[in-house]
Motif scaffolding. Structure first.
Motif, PDB file in Angstrom:
ATOM      1  N   ASP A  72       0.788  -1.171   0.000  1.00  0.00           N
ATOM      2  CA  ASP A  72      -0.120  -0.028  -0.038  1.00  0.00           C
ATOM      3  C   ASP A  72       0.849   1.254  -0.003  1.00  0.00           C
ATOM      4  N   ARG A  73       1.876   1.257  -0.898  1.00  0.00           N
ATOM      5  CA  ARG A  73       2.958   2.404  -0.936  1.00  0.00           C
ATOM      6  C   ARG A  73       2.866   2.796  -2.432  1.00  0.00           C
ATOM      7  N   ALA A  74       3.423   3.916  -2.663  1.00  0.00           N
ATOM      8  CA  ALA A  74       3.767   4.284  -4.161  1.00  0.00           C
ATOM      9  C   ALA A  74       5.347   4.448  -4.310  1.00  0.00           C
ATOM     10  N   ASP A  75       6.191   4.081  -3.071  1.00  0.00           N
ATOM     11  CA  ASP A  75       7.613   4.217  -3.246  1.00  0.00           C
ATOM     12  C   ASP A  75       8.186   3.144  -2.262  1.00  0.00           C
ATOM     13  N   PHE A  76       9.514   3.286  -2.453  1.00  0.00           N
ATOM     14  CA  PHE A  76      10.208   2.662  -1.455  1.00  0.00           C
ATOM     15  C   PHE A  76      11.610   3.230  -1.015  1.00  0.00           C
ATOM     16  N   ASP A  77      12.268   2.534  -0.003  1.00  0.00           N
ATOM     17  CA  ASP A  77      12.995   3.249   1.028  1.00  0.00           C
ATOM     18  C   ASP A  77      14.674   3.003   0.239  1.00  0.00           C
ATOM     19  N   PHE A  78      14.923   2.029   0.171  1.00  0.00           N
ATOM     20  CA  PHE A  78      16.534   1.508  -0.122  1.00  0.00           C
ATOM     21  C   PHE A  78      16.778   0.852  -1.504  1.00  0.00           C
ATOM     22  N   LEU A  79      17.689   1.606  -2.245  1.00  0.00           N
ATOM     23  CA  LEU A  79      18.127   0.785  -3.462  1.00  0.00           C
ATOM     24  C   LEU A  79      19.622   0.233  -3.206  1.00  0.00           C
ATOM     25  N   VAL A  80      19.855  -0.990  -3.622  1.00  0.00           N
ATOM     26  CA  VAL A  80      21.051  -1.568  -3.601  1.00  0.00           C
ATOM     27  C   VAL A  80      21.422  -2.178  -4.950  1.00  0.00           C
ATOM     28  N   ASN A  81      22.206  -1.384  -5.622  1.00  0.00           N
ATOM     29  CA  ASN A  81      22.716  -1.730  -7.089  1.00  0.00           C
ATOM     30  C   ASN A  81      23.659  -2.898  -6.872  1.00  0.00           C
ATOM     31  N   ASN A  82      23.278  -4.006  -7.038  1.00  0.00           N
ATOM     32  CA  ASN A  82      24.287  -5.126  -6.675  1.00  0.00           C
ATOM     33  C   ASN A  82      24.638  -6.008  -7.790  1.00  0.00           C
ATOM     34  N   ALA A  83      23.881  -6.233  -8.669  1.00  0.00           N
ATOM     35  CA  ALA A  83      23.794  -7.149  -9.689  1.00  0.00           C
ATOM     36  C   ALA A  83      25.109  -6.843 -10.732  1.00  0.00           C
ATOM     37  N   GLY A  84      25.784  -8.012 -10.828  1.00  0.00           N
ATOM     38  CA  GLY A  84      26.964  -7.966 -11.588  1.00  0.00           C
ATOM     39  C   GLY A  84      27.281  -9.193 -12.403  1.00  0.00           C
ATOM     40  N   VAL A  85      28.308  -8.953 -13.142  1.00  0.00           N
ATOM     41  CA  VAL A  85      28.874 -10.159 -14.086  1.00  0.00           C
ATOM     42  C   VAL A  85      30.651  -9.933 -14.175  1.00  0.00           C
ATOM     43  N   GLY A  86      30.989 -10.917 -14.218  1.00  0.00           N
ATOM     44  CA  GLY A  86      32.656 -10.652 -14.366  1.00  0.00           C
ATOM     45  C   GLY A  86      33.339 -11.468 -15.345  1.00  0.00           C
ATOM     46  N   HIS A  87      34.257 -10.842 -15.951  1.00  0.00           N
ATOM     47  CA  HIS A  87      35.048 -11.478 -17.125  1.00  0.00           C
ATOM     48  C   HIS A  87      36.660 -11.203 -16.611  1.00  0.00           C
ATOM     49  N   ALA A  88      37.250 -12.157 -16.204  1.00  0.00           N
ATOM     50  CA  ALA A  88      38.756 -11.938 -16.039  1.00  0.00           C
ATOM     51  C   ALA A  88      39.686 -11.998 -17.362  1.00  0.00           C
ATOM     52  N   GLY A  89      40.683 -11.200 -17.602  1.00  0.00           N
ATOM     53  CA  GLY A  89      41.486 -11.078 -18.494  1.00  0.00           C
ATOM     54  C   GLY A  89      42.366  -9.842 -18.332  1.00  0.00           C
ATOM     55  N   THR A  90      43.732  -9.878 -19.066  1.00  0.00           N
ATOM     56  CA  THR A  90      44.306  -8.793 -19.318  1.00  0.00           C
ATOM     57  C   THR A  90      43.725  -7.827 -20.430  1.00  0.00           C
ATOM     58  N   ILE A  91      44.281  -6.665 -20.341  1.00  0.00           N
ATOM     59  CA  ILE A  91      43.639  -5.770 -21.116  1.00  0.00           C
ATOM     60  C   ILE A  91      43.859  -6.341 -22.679  1.00  0.00           C
ATOM     61  N   ALA A  92      45.126  -6.873 -22.928  1.00  0.00           N
ATOM     62  CA  ALA A  92      45.279  -7.396 -24.324  1.00  0.00           C
ATOM     63  C   ALA A  92      44.502  -8.650 -24.831  1.00  0.00           C
ATOM     64  N   GLN A  93      43.558  -9.162 -23.717  1.00  0.00           N
ATOM     65  CA  GLN A  93      43.040 -10.614 -24.010  1.00  0.00           C
ATOM     66  C   GLN A  93      41.546 -10.269 -23.842  1.00  0.00           C
ATOM     67  N   THR A  94      41.209  -8.983 -23.602  1.00  0.00           N
ATOM     68  CA  THR A  94      39.504  -8.649 -23.322  1.00  0.00           C
ATOM     69  C   THR A  94      38.959  -8.474 -24.482  1.00  0.00           C
ATOM     70  N   PRO A  95      37.754  -9.202 -24.680  1.00  0.00           N
ATOM     71  CA  PRO A  95      37.176  -9.093 -26.175  1.00  0.00           C
ATOM     72  C   PRO A  95      36.045  -7.862 -25.801  1.00  0.00           C
ATOM     73  N   VAL A  96      35.798  -7.332 -26.972  1.00  0.00           N
ATOM     74  CA  VAL A  96      34.745  -6.225 -27.219  1.00  0.00           C
ATOM     75  C   VAL A  96      33.471  -6.771 -26.524  1.00  0.00           C
ATOM     76  N   GLU A  97      33.304  -7.924 -26.705  1.00  0.00           N
ATOM     77  CA  GLU A  97      31.641  -8.325 -26.244  1.00  0.00           C
ATOM     78  C   GLU A  97      31.636  -8.627 -24.709  1.00  0.00           C
ATOM     79  N   ALA A  98      32.884  -8.939 -24.190  1.00  0.00           N
ATOM     80  CA  ALA A  98      32.812  -9.183 -22.610  1.00  0.00           C
ATOM     81  C   ALA A  98      32.963  -7.533 -22.148  1.00  0.00           C
ATOM     82  N   PHE A  99      33.784  -6.830 -22.787  1.00  0.00           N
ATOM     83  CA  PHE A  99      33.690  -5.515 -22.258  1.00  0.00           C
ATOM     84  C   PHE A  99      32.336  -4.654 -22.220  1.00  0.00           C
ATOM     85  N   ASP A 100      31.770  -5.032 -23.175  1.00  0.00           N
ATOM     86  CA  ASP A 100      30.395  -4.595 -23.520  1.00  0.00           C
ATOM     87  C   ASP A 100      29.223  -4.769 -22.537  1.00  0.00           C
ATOM     88  N   GLU A 101      29.248  -6.431 -22.348  1.00  0.00           N
ATOM     89  CA  GLU A 101      28.465  -6.904 -21.251  1.00  0.00           C
ATOM     90  C   GLU A 101      28.748  -6.199 -19.729  1.00  0.00           C
TER      91      GLU A 101
END
Length: 241
Positions: A72-101
């Motif tokens: 019975d409310r029109a708002d909420f109190d706390f937002l926690v922006n937690n969702a994530g995805v991880g790709h490991a790789g050196t700068i030389a090895q990082t593909p554009v697709e992983a970077f964009d995701e």
């Protein structure tokens, strides 16, 4: 009136631990998930792919419905922006697709989902964005892209804190160090050699646990932290001091 938190990626890892900590503190929890909603807890689970910016308007509409019908409310109190995805790789090895995701989930997603939800956050509310200790230290040097996105989130959070301050909304960053979750394949939870190496370069001598990160997030959302805003709080056990 119940306090209500929205946690992105609350179906596992740090998000799930945060949901449980907030429920224990008497906070009503709504969490988002992609794919599997995870083990059932006393919370509302809503599907959302954080990297899909085109879905945000429909998600906000569904969130409004849940807030009205269940609380019975029109708002909420706390937002926690937690969702994530991880790709490991050196700068030389990082593909554009992983970077964009990673860019879509960790920065564009955090920026524009927050933008979409700001009208639904109650005055006097709280926002916590998740970063990483890797924005301070380089570790094994294979997370340049991931850490760069998180560094952007830290800058965004400072600007956000200033913008929402007149509404008495706080915005802070929690930056975890290595934590024993399934993130990145679960090596920090399951590989004893990796865990021992992390412990050897950490002041507290061990890998962290999800509940320890969740406790800090819950504290920032608690009644005693209303004067803390625009801050980066690293929860890494003193890694690479």
């Amino acid at each position: 009136m119940p306090r209500i938190a929205l946690i992105t990626g609350g179906n596992r890892g740090l998000g799930r631990a945060t949901a449980l900590a907030l429920i224990e503190a008497g906070v009503e929890v709504i969490y988002t998930y992609r794919g599997d909603p995870g083990e059932k807890i006393d919370a509302v689970a809503l599907p959302l792919t954080v990297g899909d910016l085109g879905s945000y308007a429909a998600f906000a509409t569904e969130l409004r419905r849940v807030l009205a019908d269940r609380y019975d409310r029109a708002d909420f109190d706390f937002l926690v922006n937690n969702a994530g995805v991880g790709h490991a790789g050196t700068i030389a090895q990082t593909p554009v697709e992983a970077f964009d995701e990673m860019l879509d989930v960790h920065f564009r997603g955090v920026f524009f989902l927050t933008q979409t939800l700001l009208p639904l956050i109650a005055d006097g509310g709280r926002i916590v964005n998740l970063s990483t200790g890797l924005a301070r230290f380089t570790g094994d040097g294979v997370y340049a892209a991931y850490a760069s996105m998180k560094g952007a989130v830290e800058v965004f959070t400072r600007y956000l804190a200033k913008e929402v301050g007149p509404r008495r909304i706080t915005a802070n960053v929690v930056a975890p160090g290595p934590v024993a979750t399934t993130f990145g394949g679960g090596a920090l939870r399951d590989d004893e050699r990796v865990r021992a190496h992390i412990g050897s370069v950490t002041a507290m001598g061990r890998v962290g646990e999800p509940e320890e990160i969740a406790g800090v997030i819950a504290a920032l959302l608690g009644p005693g932290a209303g004067w803390v805003t625009g801050q980066r709080i690293e929860v890494s056990g003193g890694m690479l001091l």
